[in-house]
Design a protein around this motif. Structure first.
Motif, PDB file in Angstrom:
ATOM      1  N   TYR A 151       0.831  -1.211   0.000  1.00  0.00           N
ATOM      2  CA  TYR A 151       0.000   0.000   0.000  1.00  0.00           C
ATOM      3  C   TYR A 151       0.865   1.261   0.000  1.00  0.00           C
ATOM      4  CZ  TYR A 151      -3.187   3.633   1.427  1.00  0.00           C
ATOM      5  OH  TYR A 151      -3.907   4.808   1.474  1.00  0.00           O
ATOM      6  N   VAL A 152       1.959   1.235   0.785  1.00  0.00           N
ATOM      7  CA  VAL A 152       2.874   2.388   0.809  1.00  0.00           C
ATOM      8  C   VAL A 152       3.438   2.632  -0.580  1.00  0.00           C
ATOM      9  CG1 VAL A 152       5.060   3.254   1.736  1.00  0.00           C
ATOM     10  CG2 VAL A 152       3.441   2.069   3.240  1.00  0.00           C
ATOM     11  N   LEU A 153       3.810   1.569  -1.266  1.00  0.00           N
ATOM     12  CA  LEU A 153       4.364   1.685  -2.622  1.00  0.00           C
ATOM     13  C   LEU A 153       3.319   2.263  -3.589  1.00  0.00           C
ATOM     14  CD1 LEU A 153       7.104   0.915  -3.891  1.00  0.00           C
ATOM     15  CD2 LEU A 153       6.052  -1.218  -4.655  1.00  0.00           C
ATOM     16  N   VAL A 154       2.097   1.729  -3.515  1.00  0.00           N
ATOM     17  CA  VAL A 154       1.021   2.211  -4.389  1.00  0.00           C
ATOM     18  C   VAL A 154       0.689   3.669  -4.090  1.00  0.00           C
ATOM     19  CG1 VAL A 154      -1.451   1.950  -4.875  1.00  0.00           C
ATOM     20  CG2 VAL A 154       0.017  -0.060  -4.823  1.00  0.00           C
ATOM     21  N   HIS A 155       0.704   4.035  -2.802  1.00  0.00           N
ATOM     22  CA  HIS A 155       0.424   5.419  -2.412  1.00  0.00           C
ATOM     23  C   HIS A 155       1.503   6.371  -2.926  1.00  0.00           C
ATOM     24  CE1 HIS A 155       0.309   8.919   0.333  1.00  0.00           C
ATOM     25  NE2 HIS A 155      -1.012   8.733   0.263  1.00  0.00           N
ATOM     26  N   ASN A 156       2.769   5.955  -2.830  1.00  0.00           N
ATOM     27  CA  ASN A 156       3.858   6.795  -3.314  1.00  0.00           C
ATOM     28  C   ASN A 156       3.807   7.011  -4.820  1.00  0.00           C
ATOM     29  OD1 ASN A 156       4.855   7.077  -0.737  1.00  0.00           O
ATOM     30  ND2 ASN A 156       6.323   5.389  -0.925  1.00  0.00           N
ATOM     31  N   PHE A 157       3.296   6.017  -5.538  1.00  0.00           N
ATOM     32  CA  PHE A 157       3.134   6.164  -6.992  1.00  0.00           C
ATOM     33  C   PHE A 157       1.901   7.007  -7.355  1.00  0.00           C
ATOM     34  CE2 PHE A 157       5.669   2.107  -7.648  1.00  0.00           C
ATOM     35  CZ  PHE A 157       6.752   2.764  -8.202  1.00  0.00           C
ATOM     36  N   GLY A 158       1.062   7.321  -6.359  1.00  0.00           N
ATOM     37  CA  GLY A 158      -0.158   8.073  -6.632  1.00  0.00           C
ATOM     38  C   GLY A 158      -1.248   7.242  -7.288  1.00  0.00           C
ATOM     39  N   TRP A 159      -1.271   5.939  -6.968  1.00  0.00           N
ATOM     40  CA  TRP A 159      -2.225   5.026  -7.614  1.00  0.00           C
ATOM     41  C   TRP A 159      -3.427   4.697  -6.731  1.00  0.00           C
ATOM     42  CZ3 TRP A 159       1.746   0.905  -9.768  1.00  0.00           C
ATOM     43  CH2 TRP A 159       2.424   1.482 -10.856  1.00  0.00           C
ATOM     44  N   VAL A 160      -3.569   5.344  -5.568  1.00  0.00           N
ATOM     45  CA  VAL A 160      -4.732   5.071  -4.714  1.00  0.00           C
ATOM     46  C   VAL A 160      -5.998   5.564  -5.423  1.00  0.00           C
ATOM     47  CG1 VAL A 160      -5.828   5.606  -2.503  1.00  0.00           C
ATOM     48  CG2 VAL A 160      -3.368   5.208  -2.604  1.00  0.00           C
ATOM     49  N   ASN A 161      -7.051   4.761  -5.321  1.00  0.00           N
ATOM     50  CA  ASN A 161      -8.330   5.044  -5.993  1.00  0.00           C
ATOM     51  C   ASN A 161      -8.202   5.059  -7.512  1.00  0.00           C
ATOM     52  OD1 ASN A 161     -10.138   5.242  -3.813  1.00  0.00           O
ATOM     53  ND2 ASN A 161      -9.390   7.302  -3.346  1.00  0.00           N
ATOM     54  N   THR A 162      -7.321   4.193  -8.034  1.00  0.00           N
ATOM     55  CA  THR A 162      -7.208   4.020  -9.494  1.00  0.00           C
ATOM     56  C   THR A 162      -7.216   2.525  -9.811  1.00  0.00           C
ATOM     57  OG1 THR A 162      -4.792   3.924  -9.489  1.00  0.00           O
ATOM     58  CG2 THR A 162      -5.800   6.124  -9.683  1.00  0.00           C
TER      59      THR A 162
END
Length: 299
Positions: A151-162
């Motif tokens: 989740y931290v990795l996905v959040h850093n990429f800006g992919w939350v809610n995508t």
């Protein structure tokens, strides 16, 4: 010493052998029918209950009527629970999100995992068996244990809610790579050698020779992936916290969170959520058993 044949020994006749085969077939089909009915009971109960009112569901619970559809005067009465469920929760949007999420993983996963399995089965490179052992070892790691760093990795990429954040972390799958590798090990090498003599490149051999002749394993992996990720709850709940990105499994929970619980609507929503899974299995079942047989045939 002469050995005299036993004249009183009765050899089985063709008619008796035919009767024995028929008896075995009847017993086999009876057992398979019995097991099929047992496995179908929950689905039939869910489907029939989705057509009844809450009072009728609990009234028929302890009788054979639990598997008998009700009789209504109008056709629309049969679908009243479905219409009310769709009005109460946006099931169509959630089903669409689940289809995009699951089909995205299947589409990209088939490409990535099949290429990895082919390389491990057919190509020679240093430490090939070591890397295969490492991939197999990752199967025993519970998915929940890596959700936080993921989740931290996905959040850093800006992919939350995508959809990207939902799909990308699950494209590569160790078990699917293993299934592809097992299938490709048994693939005839003569076909690849003939294509190589005709000037086909390794990537051309894979896409023009291997993939068209590997439908069973692709269908098997597609079914496994669909069943695994259609029922996903925790990862979509964490990554897709926007209402417009919710999946069907999260949408089903709304029927229990909103009081009172309408069991007829719950059964209707469960039926809607089950239809895509049954459809993909019926569509791909002709390749399913063949794929499982080939992936477990060698090594």
């Amino acid at each position: 010493m002469n050995i005299q044949p036993k004249t009183n020994m009765k050899l089985p006749t063709y008619r008796s052998m035919k009767k024995q085969r028929m008896a075995k077939l009847v017993i086999q089909y009876a057992i398979m029918t019995f097991l099929a009915v047992i496995f179908l009971f929950p689905l039939i109960w869910m489907l029939v209950s989705s057509l009844k009112s809450d009072v009728q569901i609990f009234k028929d619970m302890k009788s054979i009527h639990v598997f008998i559809p009700p009789l209504y005067d109008s056709v629309t009465a049969y679908f009243s629970n479905y219409m009310l469920a769709l009005e109460r929760v946006d099931l169509l949007r959630y089903t669409g999100n689940s289809l995009i999420y699951t089909c995205g993983i299947i589409l990209f996963g088939l490409i990535v995992n099949s290429m990895a399995g082919y390389a491990l089965a057919r190509m020679d490179f240093p430490l090939k068996n070591f890397w295969m052992a490492v991939i197999i070892a990752t199967i025993i790691i519970p998915a929940e244990s890596i959700f936080l760093p993921l989740y931290v990795l996905v959040h850093n990429f800006g992919w939350v809610n995508t959809y990207t954040g939902l799909i990308v972390p699950f494209i590569a799958n160790a078990f699917m790579i293993f299934l592809f590798r097992q299938f490709f090990i048994g693939f005839p090498k003569e076909l690849e050698e003939a294509a190589r003599i005709d000037g086909c490149t390794p990537i051309g051999i894979f896409f023009r020779i291997i993939i068209p002749l590997s439908k069973p394993v692709f269908a098997t992996v597609a079914i496994f992936t669909f069943v695994n990720h259609w029922n996903d709850f925790l990862w979509p709940l964490v990554v897709a916290n926007d209402e417009s990105m919710r999946t069907i499994q999260i949408g089903l929970q709304y029927f229990f969170a909103q009081q009172p619980v309408r069991w007829g609507q719950v059964m209707a929503a469960l039926t809607i959520a089950t239809v895509p899974m049954l459809a993909i299995f019926v569509f791909l079942q002709r390749y399913y058993v063949e794929g499982l047989t080939h992936t477990g045939s060698k090594n």
